[in-house]
Design a protein around this motif. Structure first.
Motif, short mmCIF file in Angstrom:
data_model
loop_
_atom_site.label_atom_id
_atom_site.label_comp_id
_atom_site.label_asym_id
_atom_site.label_seq_id
_atom_site.Cartn_x
_atom_site.Cartn_y
_atom_site.Cartn_z
N LEU A 1 2.93 17.01 -0.51
CA LEU A 1 3.96 16.47 -1.40
C LEU A 1 4.24 15.00 -1.09
O LEU A 1 4.38 14.17 -2.00
CB LEU A 1 5.25 17.29 -1.25
CG LEU A 1 5.30 18.63 -1.98
CD1 LEU A 1 6.58 19.38 -1.62
CD2 LEU A 1 5.22 18.44 -3.49
N LYS A 2 4.32 14.68 0.19
CA LYS A 2 4.57 13.29 0.58
C LYS A 2 3.44 12.38 0.12
O LYS A 2 3.68 11.26 -0.36
CB LYS A 2 4.75 13.19 2.09
CG LYS A 2 6.03 13.81 2.62
CD LYS A 2 6.08 13.75 4.14
CE LYS A 2 7.34 14.41 4.68
NZ LYS A 2 7.37 14.40 6.17
N ASN A 3 2.21 12.84 0.27
CA ASN A 3 1.06 12.00 -0.10
C ASN A 3 0.98 11.79 -1.61
O ASN A 3 0.66 10.69 -2.08
CB ASN A 3 -0.23 12.63 0.41
CG ASN A 3 -0.31 12.63 1.93
OD1 ASN A 3 0.41 11.89 2.59
ND2 ASN A 3 -1.17 13.45 2.49
N LEU A 4 1.27 12.84 -2.39
CA LEU A 4 1.29 12.68 -3.84
C LEU A 4 2.41 11.73 -4.26
O LEU A 4 2.23 10.87 -5.14
CB LEU A 4 1.48 14.04 -4.52
CG LEU A 4 0.27 14.99 -4.48
CD1 LEU A 4 0.67 16.38 -4.98
CD2 LEU A 4 -0.88 14.44 -5.33
N THR A 5 3.56 11.88 -3.62
CA THR A 5 4.69 11.01 -3.92
C THR A 5 4.37 9.56 -3.56
O THR A 5 4.76 8.62 -4.27
CB THR A 5 5.94 11.47 -3.16
OG1 THR A 5 6.22 12.83 -3.48
CG2 THR A 5 7.15 10.62 -3.53
N ALA A 6 3.62 9.37 -2.46
CA ALA A 6 3.26 8.02 -2.03
C ALA A 6 2.42 7.31 -3.08
O ALA A 6 2.55 6.09 -3.28
CB ALA A 6 2.51 8.07 -0.70
N LEU B 1 5.17 2.23 3.02
CA LEU B 1 4.99 1.77 4.40
C LEU B 1 5.85 2.58 5.37
O LEU B 1 5.44 2.84 6.50
CB LEU B 1 5.33 0.28 4.50
CG LEU B 1 4.37 -0.67 3.77
CD1 LEU B 1 4.86 -2.10 3.89
CD2 LEU B 1 2.95 -0.54 4.33
N LYS B 2 7.04 2.98 4.92
CA LYS B 2 7.89 3.81 5.78
C LYS B 2 7.23 5.16 6.04
O LYS B 2 7.29 5.70 7.15
CB LYS B 2 9.26 4.02 5.14
CG LYS B 2 10.21 4.84 6.03
CD LYS B 2 11.54 5.08 5.37
CE LYS B 2 12.47 5.85 6.31
NZ LYS B 2 11.89 7.14 6.76
N LEU B 3 6.58 5.73 5.01
CA LEU B 3 5.88 7.00 5.20
C LEU B 3 4.75 6.84 6.20
O LEU B 3 4.55 7.70 7.08
CB LEU B 3 5.34 7.49 3.86
CG LEU B 3 4.52 8.79 3.91
CD1 LEU B 3 5.37 9.94 4.42
CD2 LEU B 3 3.92 9.11 2.55
N ILE B 4 3.99 5.74 6.09
CA ILE B 4 2.91 5.48 7.05
C ILE B 4 3.47 5.37 8.46
O ILE B 4 2.91 5.90 9.43
CB ILE B 4 2.15 4.20 6.67
CG1 ILE B 4 1.47 4.35 5.30
CG2 ILE B 4 1.11 3.86 7.74
CD1 ILE B 4 0.48 5.48 5.22
N ARG B 5 4.61 4.69 8.58
CA ARG B 5 5.25 4.54 9.89
C ARG B 5 5.67 5.91 10.43
O ARG B 5 5.50 6.20 11.63
CB ARG B 5 6.46 3.62 9.77
CG ARG B 5 7.23 3.42 11.08
CD ARG B 5 6.33 2.82 12.16
NE ARG B 5 7.05 2.60 13.38
CZ ARG B 5 7.70 1.47 13.68
NH1 ARG B 5 7.71 0.47 12.80
NH2 ARG B 5 8.32 1.33 14.82
N ASP C 1 4.42 7.60 13.89
CA ASP C 1 5.35 8.10 14.91
C ASP C 1 5.00 9.54 15.31
O ASP C 1 5.08 9.90 16.49
CB ASP C 1 6.79 8.05 14.39
CG ASP C 1 7.33 6.63 14.33
OD1 ASP C 1 6.75 5.74 15.00
OD2 ASP C 1 8.32 6.39 13.61
N ILE C 2 4.63 10.34 14.32
CA ILE C 2 4.24 11.73 14.61
C ILE C 2 2.99 11.76 15.48
O ILE C 2 2.92 12.51 16.47
CB ILE C 2 4.01 12.51 13.30
CG1 ILE C 2 5.33 12.69 12.54
CG2 ILE C 2 3.38 13.87 13.58
CD1 ILE C 2 5.17 13.27 11.15
N CYS C 3 2.00 10.93 15.13
CA CYS C 3 0.77 10.86 15.93
C CYS C 3 1.08 10.39 17.35
O CYS C 3 0.51 10.90 18.33
CB CYS C 3 -0.23 9.91 15.28
SG CYS C 3 -0.94 10.53 13.74
#
Length: 252
Positions: free
Chosen positions: A138-143, A156-160, A164-166
């Motif tokens: 869902l996040k990737n489609l929204t991006a 960019l916030k999603l990438i960040r 952070d998760i990684c």
């Protein structure tokens, strides 16, 4: 739903839809019911109104009158995003669908653009008959929609967030590798004791003993390689974690 039976005074687009229905042999098919309902809701959005609709896929590709209605909707410039969804996303129907997103406040520079996404092969299997989207899907489609709309900061916030998760997962690797030390040592000790017992047995077959020695030799090579690569990995991880924490402080 029938446009001609609502009792409402049709306005703007609704008038065109009603005329198209008359041209379409004075009949309203099931597909028209979908697209007609959609168009009716569209006419009652205010000047900055936004809405999303789940439509049967048949309403998105049917011909004749339905096609002409879709053309009129597209010509308004307010159809913003369309997403094709695969089968088995509903509990009672396995049919595919299409998501239509309308934005009457759509910027002028995108009036002649419609983002069309094919997400039919993107899904998570819940059961044999049910599928859905994972949070990441869902996040990737929204991006993709964010980038289309020029909302780069949200992307960019999603990438960040992903970084952070990684980073958090990378910080746990050392502890998880150290947890392997005890079972590996236990295994090595057990194998060495077993080999000692076999070799001290006067009745043991010489060929079997040699085969055991060869196997233990392969084990030693594999364990040594594991320890060497683990040490290299931990050095690289420490370097990465230090760099990431430094970069995070700088960006803040």
């Amino acid at each position: 739903f029938s446009v001609r039976k609502t009792g409402l005074q049709p306005l703007g687009m609704l008038v065109k839809i009603q005329n198209l229905a008359e041209d379409y042999h004075n009949s309203i098919t099931s597909s028209f019911n979908f697209i007609g309902s959609f168009a009716c809701f569209y006419t009652y959005l205010n000047e900055t109104g936004r809405a999303g609709f789940v439509m049967a896929s048949s309403a998105s590709d049917a011909g004749h009158g339905e096609k002409r209605i879709r053309e009129e909707l597209i010509k308004t410039g307010h159809v913003d995003v369309m997403i094709a969804i695969g089968t088995n996303f509903f509990y009672t129907r396995p049919l595919p669908c299409t998501l239509w997103f309308i934005d009457k406040n759509k910027p002028q520079e995108r009036q002649d653009q419609v983002l069309m996404l094919d997400a039919r092969n993107i899904y998570r299997v819940v059961t044999r008959k049910i599928r859905d989207f994972s949070d990441e899907q869902l996040k990737n489609l929204t991006a993709i929609v964010w980038l289309y709309r020029g909302q780069t900061e949200r992307y960019l916030k999603l990438i960040r967030d992903y970084l952070d998760i990684c980073h958090d997962h990378a910080g746990q690797i050392k502890t998880q590798l150290e947890a392997l030390d005890t079972p590996l040592i236990t295994l090595e000790t057990a194998l060495e004791n077993f080999a000692a017992i076999i070799q001290s047995d006067e009745d043991a077959n010489a060929e079997a003993i040699q085969s055991l020695k060869d196997t233990l030799s392969e084990k030693d090579k594999a364990f040594n390689l594991f320890r060497t690569e683990r040490a290299t990995l931990l050095v690289d991880l420490d370097s990465h974690l230090s760099w990431y924490e430094s970069a995070e402080k700088t960006s803040n």
